[in-house]
Design a protein around this motif. Structure first.
Motif, PDB file in Angstrom:
ATOM      1  N   GLY A 197     -12.908  -2.336  -0.753  1.00 24.29           N
ATOM      2  CA  GLY A 197     -14.156  -3.001  -0.412  1.00 24.29           C
ATOM      3  C   GLY A 197     -14.112  -4.472  -0.808  1.00 24.29           C
ATOM      4  O   GLY A 197     -13.389  -4.864  -1.713  1.00 24.29           O
ATOM      5  N   VAL A 198     -14.885  -5.265  -0.101  1.00 26.43           N
ATOM      6  CA  VAL A 198     -14.923  -6.698  -0.374  1.00 26.43           C
ATOM      7  C   VAL A 198     -16.328  -7.051  -0.869  1.00 26.43           C
ATOM      8  O   VAL A 198     -17.326  -6.566  -0.342  1.00 26.43           O
ATOM      9  CB  VAL A 198     -14.603  -7.501   0.909  1.00 26.43           C
ATOM     10  CG1 VAL A 198     -14.660  -8.990   0.649  1.00 26.43           C
ATOM     11  CG2 VAL A 198     -13.243  -7.105   1.451  1.00 26.43           C
ATOM     12  N   LYS A 199     -16.393  -7.876  -1.892  1.00 21.26           N
ATOM     13  CA  LYS A 199     -17.656  -8.374  -2.439  1.00 21.26           C
ATOM     14  C   LYS A 199     -18.618  -7.239  -2.794  1.00 21.26           C
ATOM     15  O   LYS A 199     -19.747  -7.191  -2.327  1.00 21.26           O
ATOM     16  CB  LYS A 199     -18.325  -9.351  -1.468  1.00 21.26           C
ATOM     17  CG  LYS A 199     -17.516 -10.611  -1.257  1.00 21.26           C
ATOM     18  CD  LYS A 199     -18.241 -11.577  -0.367  1.00 21.26           C
ATOM     19  CE  LYS A 199     -17.399 -12.820  -0.175  1.00 21.26           C
ATOM     20  NZ  LYS A 199     -18.025 -13.795   0.694  1.00 21.26           N
ATOM     21  N   GLY A 200     -18.148  -6.296  -3.590  1.00 18.06           N
ATOM     22  CA  GLY A 200     -18.998  -5.224  -4.078  1.00 18.06           C
ATOM     23  C   GLY A 200     -19.186  -4.055  -3.138  1.00 18.06           C
ATOM     24  O   GLY A 200     -19.842  -3.082  -3.484  1.00 18.06           O
ATOM     25  N   ARG A 201     -18.632  -4.116  -1.961  1.00 14.23           N
ATOM     26  CA  ARG A 201     -18.748  -2.994  -1.025  1.00 14.23           C
ATOM     27  C   ARG A 201     -17.761  -1.902  -1.398  1.00 14.23           C
ATOM     28  O   ARG A 201     -16.726  -2.153  -1.999  1.00 14.23           O
ATOM     29  CB  ARG A 201     -18.482  -3.460   0.407  1.00 14.23           C
ATOM     30  CG  ARG A 201     -19.540  -4.411   0.891  1.00 14.23           C
ATOM     31  CD  ARG A 201     -19.322  -4.716   2.351  1.00 14.23           C
ATOM     32  NE  ARG A 201     -20.338  -5.658   2.794  1.00 14.23           N
ATOM     33  CZ  ARG A 201     -20.126  -6.622   3.652  1.00 14.23           C
ATOM     34  NH1 ARG A 201     -18.924  -6.785   4.182  1.00 14.23           N
ATOM     35  NH2 ARG A 201     -21.095  -7.434   4.007  1.00 14.23           N
TER      36      ARG A 201
END
Length: 174
Positions: free
Chosen positions: A130-134
């Motif tokens: 995931g990117v940026k908390g995803r």
């Protein structure tokens, strides 16, 4: 039917490497100044430590000395493993890279960085971080859709075995 020197060397050396419990991954003959360098890359499902590399190197050297595969000119034999950022092209490479982060270049273009979770005869089950908390997402990638794949070095990977609560600090024990 002409064969290249690398193909003749592979035919000569591959059975010997296999008898040592290793796979012959690559052979390259390069000219370095007046000398030639024969680079042989070997690997196995369990890896190849320095002792195994030394054993196979001695065996390859003896086989090369018995044959005229390298001709009369001087050469240096270098035997090693694929390295940390190995390229993946064979099914066995993907199996060995299970759990590792890999940079894929699909035929459709672009790039995908994902962790290999499972390998079967048709393709790979991947976890795309995931990117940026995803949250991470699952993805299936067929072998036929892969143009190139290369293992990525991870310096800060958290081993799942180390994430349990069994480790305590001195303060917690006091």
């Amino acid at each position: 039917m002409s064969t290249t020197q690398s193909e003749r060397l592979r035919e000569l050396l591959e059975p010997l490497v296999a008898s040592q419990g290793l796979d012959l991954e690559e052979i390259a003959v390069e000219s370095v100044g007046r000398k030639r360098v024969l680079r042989v890359v070997v690997d196995s499902d369990t890896g190849a430590d320095l002792d195994r590399i030394a054993e196979v190197s001695r065996a390859l050297s003896a086989r090369l000395d018995e044959s005229d595969a390298m001709g009369d000119a001087e050469y240096t034999l270098e035997v090693g493993t694929p390295g940390a950022e190995r390229s993946l092209s064979e099914h066995r490479h993907y199996v060995r890279a299970t759990g590792r982060l890999v940079r894929f270049q699909p035929h459709e273009g672009g790039e995908l960085v994902a962790r290999i979770l499972a390998v079967d005869e048709d393709g790979l089950d991947l976890e795309v971080p995931g990117v940026k908390g995803r949250k991470a997402t699952a993805r299936r990638l067929a072998f036929g859709d892969i143009d190139k794949a290369r293992v990525q070095v991870e310096f800060n990977r958290k081993d799942t075995k180390d994430t349990d609560n069994s480790s305590t600090t001195e303060e917690e024990e006091a």
